[in-house]
Design a protein around this motif. Structure first.
Motif, mmCIF file in Angstrom:
data_model
loop_
_atom_site.group_PDB
_atom_site.id
_atom_site.type_symbol
_atom_site.label_atom_id
_atom_site.label_comp_id
_atom_site.label_asym_id
_atom_site.label_seq_id
_atom_site.Cartn_x
_atom_site.Cartn_y
_atom_site.Cartn_z
ATOM 1 N N GLN A 29 25.285 2.620 -42.281
ATOM 2 C CA GLN A 29 23.989 3.304 -42.208
ATOM 3 C C GLN A 29 24.149 4.763 -41.785
ATOM 4 O O GLN A 29 23.434 5.642 -42.281
ATOM 5 C CB GLN A 29 23.075 2.581 -41.219
ATOM 6 C CG GLN A 29 21.684 3.186 -41.101
ATOM 7 C CD GLN A 29 20.843 2.467 -40.058
ATOM 8 O OE1 GLN A 29 21.162 1.364 -39.617
ATOM 9 N NE2 GLN A 29 19.748 3.092 -39.639
ATOM 10 N N ALA A 30 25.111 5.026 -40.891
ATOM 11 C CA ALA A 30 25.332 6.390 -40.409
ATOM 12 C C ALA A 30 26.144 7.231 -41.398
ATOM 13 O O ALA A 30 26.350 8.423 -41.156
ATOM 14 C CB ALA A 30 26.031 6.357 -39.061
ATOM 15 N N GLY A 31 26.615 6.624 -42.486
ATOM 16 C CA GLY A 31 27.267 7.380 -43.549
ATOM 17 C C GLY A 31 28.778 7.374 -43.533
ATOM 18 O O GLY A 31 29.402 8.113 -44.306
ATOM 19 N N PHE A 32 29.398 6.544 -42.703
ATOM 20 C CA PHE A 32 30.854 6.565 -42.585
ATOM 21 C C PHE A 32 31.525 5.679 -43.646
ATOM 22 O O PHE A 32 30.931 4.719 -44.147
ATOM 23 C CB PHE A 32 31.279 6.139 -41.181
ATOM 24 C CG PHE A 32 30.945 7.162 -40.135
ATOM 25 C CD1 PHE A 32 31.813 8.211 -39.871
ATOM 26 C CD2 PHE A 32 29.745 7.104 -39.438
ATOM 27 C CE1 PHE A 32 31.506 9.179 -38.932
ATOM 28 C CE2 PHE A 32 29.420 8.058 -38.493
ATOM 29 C CZ PHE A 32 30.301 9.104 -38.234
ATOM 30 N N ASP A 33 32.769 6.044 -43.947
ATOM 31 C CA ASP A 33 33.567 5.347 -44.957
ATOM 32 C C ASP A 33 34.554 4.364 -44.348
ATOM 33 O O ASP A 33 35.118 3.529 -45.045
ATOM 34 C CB ASP A 33 34.395 6.363 -45.775
ATOM 35 C CG ASP A 33 33.592 7.546 -46.252
ATOM 36 O OD1 ASP A 33 32.563 7.317 -46.903
ATOM 37 O OD2 ASP A 33 33.978 8.695 -45.962
ATOM 38 N N LEU A 34 34.799 4.482 -43.048
ATOM 39 C CA LEU A 34 35.880 3.743 -42.398
ATOM 40 C C LEU A 34 35.466 3.403 -40.970
ATOM 41 O O LEU A 34 34.775 4.192 -40.318
ATOM 42 C CB LEU A 34 37.152 4.597 -42.410
ATOM 43 C CG LEU A 34 38.411 4.077 -41.739
ATOM 44 C CD1 LEU A 34 39.644 4.572 -42.499
ATOM 45 C CD2 LEU A 34 38.518 4.532 -40.290
ATOM 46 N N ILE A 35 35.893 2.230 -40.509
ATOM 47 C CA ILE A 35 35.678 1.822 -39.118
ATOM 48 C C ILE A 35 37.030 1.553 -38.481
ATOM 49 O O ILE A 35 37.866 0.849 -39.058
ATOM 50 C CB ILE A 35 34.840 0.535 -39.016
ATOM 51 C CG1 ILE A 35 33.504 0.693 -39.711
ATOM 52 C CG2 ILE A 35 34.642 0.149 -37.553
ATOM 53 C CD1 ILE A 35 32.799 -0.632 -39.943
ATOM 54 N N GLU A 36 37.238 2.098 -37.301
ATOM 55 C CA GLU A 36 38.458 1.796 -36.545
ATOM 56 C C GLU A 36 38.138 0.753 -35.478
ATOM 57 O O GLU A 36 37.324 0.982 -34.583
ATOM 58 C CB GLU A 36 39.027 3.046 -35.888
ATOM 59 C CG GLU A 36 40.317 2.774 -35.122
ATOM 60 C CD GLU A 36 40.870 3.987 -34.425
ATOM 61 O OE1 GLU A 36 41.454 3.826 -33.333
ATOM 62 O OE2 GLU A 36 40.713 5.112 -34.948
ATOM 63 N N PHE A 37 38.788 -0.396 -35.606
ATOM 64 C CA PHE A 37 38.630 -1.473 -34.644
ATOM 65 C C PHE A 37 39.776 -1.442 -33.642
ATOM 66 O O PHE A 37 40.943 -1.332 -34.027
ATOM 67 C CB PHE A 37 38.657 -2.837 -35.336
ATOM 68 C CG PHE A 37 37.454 -3.139 -36.185
ATOM 69 C CD1 PHE A 37 36.343 -3.753 -35.633
ATOM 70 C CD2 PHE A 37 37.442 -2.825 -37.532
ATOM 71 C CE1 PHE A 37 35.235 -4.053 -36.414
ATOM 72 C CE2 PHE A 37 36.344 -3.112 -38.327
ATOM 73 C CZ PHE A 37 35.234 -3.731 -37.765
ATOM 74 N N SER A 38 39.452 -1.586 -32.362
ATOM 75 C CA SER A 38 40.475 -1.753 -31.344
ATOM 76 C C SER A 38 40.888 -3.216 -31.280
ATOM 77 O O SER A 38 40.042 -4.119 -31.284
ATOM 78 C CB SER A 38 39.945 -1.324 -29.973
ATOM 79 O OG SER A 38 40.826 -1.745 -28.950
#
Length: 293
Positions: A29-38
């Motif tokens: 929703q915020a427009g990002f292409d990638l998520i970094e998970f810890s």
């Protein structure tokens, strides 16, 4: 094109199904292409559910973790090193299982303040560990990034030059440098020379403010940094990282000394960061896209 990423801790402090749904849907929703998970505390991460959500939202995962002192691969104690290697192997396997191709963070030491320099034996263990896990990761199609962190979070590498020296010492082709503007602001002489020195060895970037809050409200020279990225033709991920006591992952928050409430609204923070990073990237001549990475 540079995919724009965001750290999962902007949204939630755990990886329960409810939190994973919030992390993935909010990032999109915020427009990002990638998520970094810890992967500090990977349980109870549901692999099948997470994979399906990532596919549904057409968003790419990246993964990171640090190590505790009882699983420190820079220790002189082989038993302690072995525990760290096991955790890193687990993280690489999770990265592959969830469709990721990048695992980074601090795979070379504990994440915390040391009261002594690294020993010769500890350095030997670091090199041996990185040779081993980079080979395992290469077989699984996963790149390993060495995040350069400040002196209060590791005694192994604190500058880009030290990271490059370690990569040369390891001698494999599956390691890259991961620069973070928050740490650079503490340790580097400026925001340009380290980027130029890394060149094509730079594989991942964290964008964080000097206090890890809203971008543009601290002391980091983002304009110089983004122009340096453009100068080397950087095309890798640019991931926003910010921490507040509003969202707490107990282990990681304690390791990173996240004591202050720097923001309350993750969506406001994230949309501001996306606009800020996009403007800086475009101003420097980098390519950014809203398409999935």
């Amino acid at each position: 094109m540079n995919p724009l990423g965001i750290h999962a801790l902007v949204w939630a402090g755990d990886v329960s199904p409810e939190s994973v749904n919030k992390i993935i849907s909010s990032s999109k929703q915020a427009g990002f292409d990638l998520i970094e998970f810890s992967l500090h505390e990977p349980k109870p991460l549901d692999f099948g559910y997470t994979r399906e959500l990532l596919k549904e939202h057409a968003i790419k995962p990246a993964f990171s973790r640090g190590l505790a002192f009882n699983a420190d691969v820079s220790s002189d104690d082989p038993a302690v090193v072995a525990r760290g290697v096991a955790l890193l192997t687990e993280a690489i396997n999770i990265t592959q299982q969830l469709g990721g191709d990048y695992f980074g963070g601090v795979p070379y030491s504990a994440l915390g303040k040391y009261n002594h320099p690294i020993t010769a034996q500890g350095r030997k263990h670091v090199v041996e560990t990185l040779r081993r896990i980079s080979g395992e990761a290469a077989d699984k199609g996963v790149k390993i990034g060495l995040e350069v962190v400040n002196r209060y979070e590791s005694n192994v590498i604190n500058t880009a030059r030290q990271a490059l020296e370690l990569i040369d010492e390891v001698g494999t082709g599956n390691l890259c440098v991961h620069l973070d503007t928050y740490h650079m602001n503490i340790e580097e002489v400026d925001f340009v020379r380290p980027v130029l020195e890394c060149g094509d060895k730079l594989g991942y970037v964290h964008i964080g403010e000097s206090h890890r809050g809203y971008l543009g409200s601290g002391t980091v020279d983002f304009t110089a940094f983004f122009h340096a990225l453009a100068q080397i033709g950087y095309t890798g991920p640019i991931t926003f990282e910010s921490f507040s006591s509003t969202v707490v992952a107990e282990g990681l928050s304690n390791d990173l000394a996240v004591w202050r409430n720097l923001w309350n609204n993750g969506m406001d923070l994230a949309t501001h960061a996306h606009a800020f990073i996009s403007a800086q990237a475009k101003g420097a001549g980098l390519g950014v896209t809203d398409r999935p990475y």
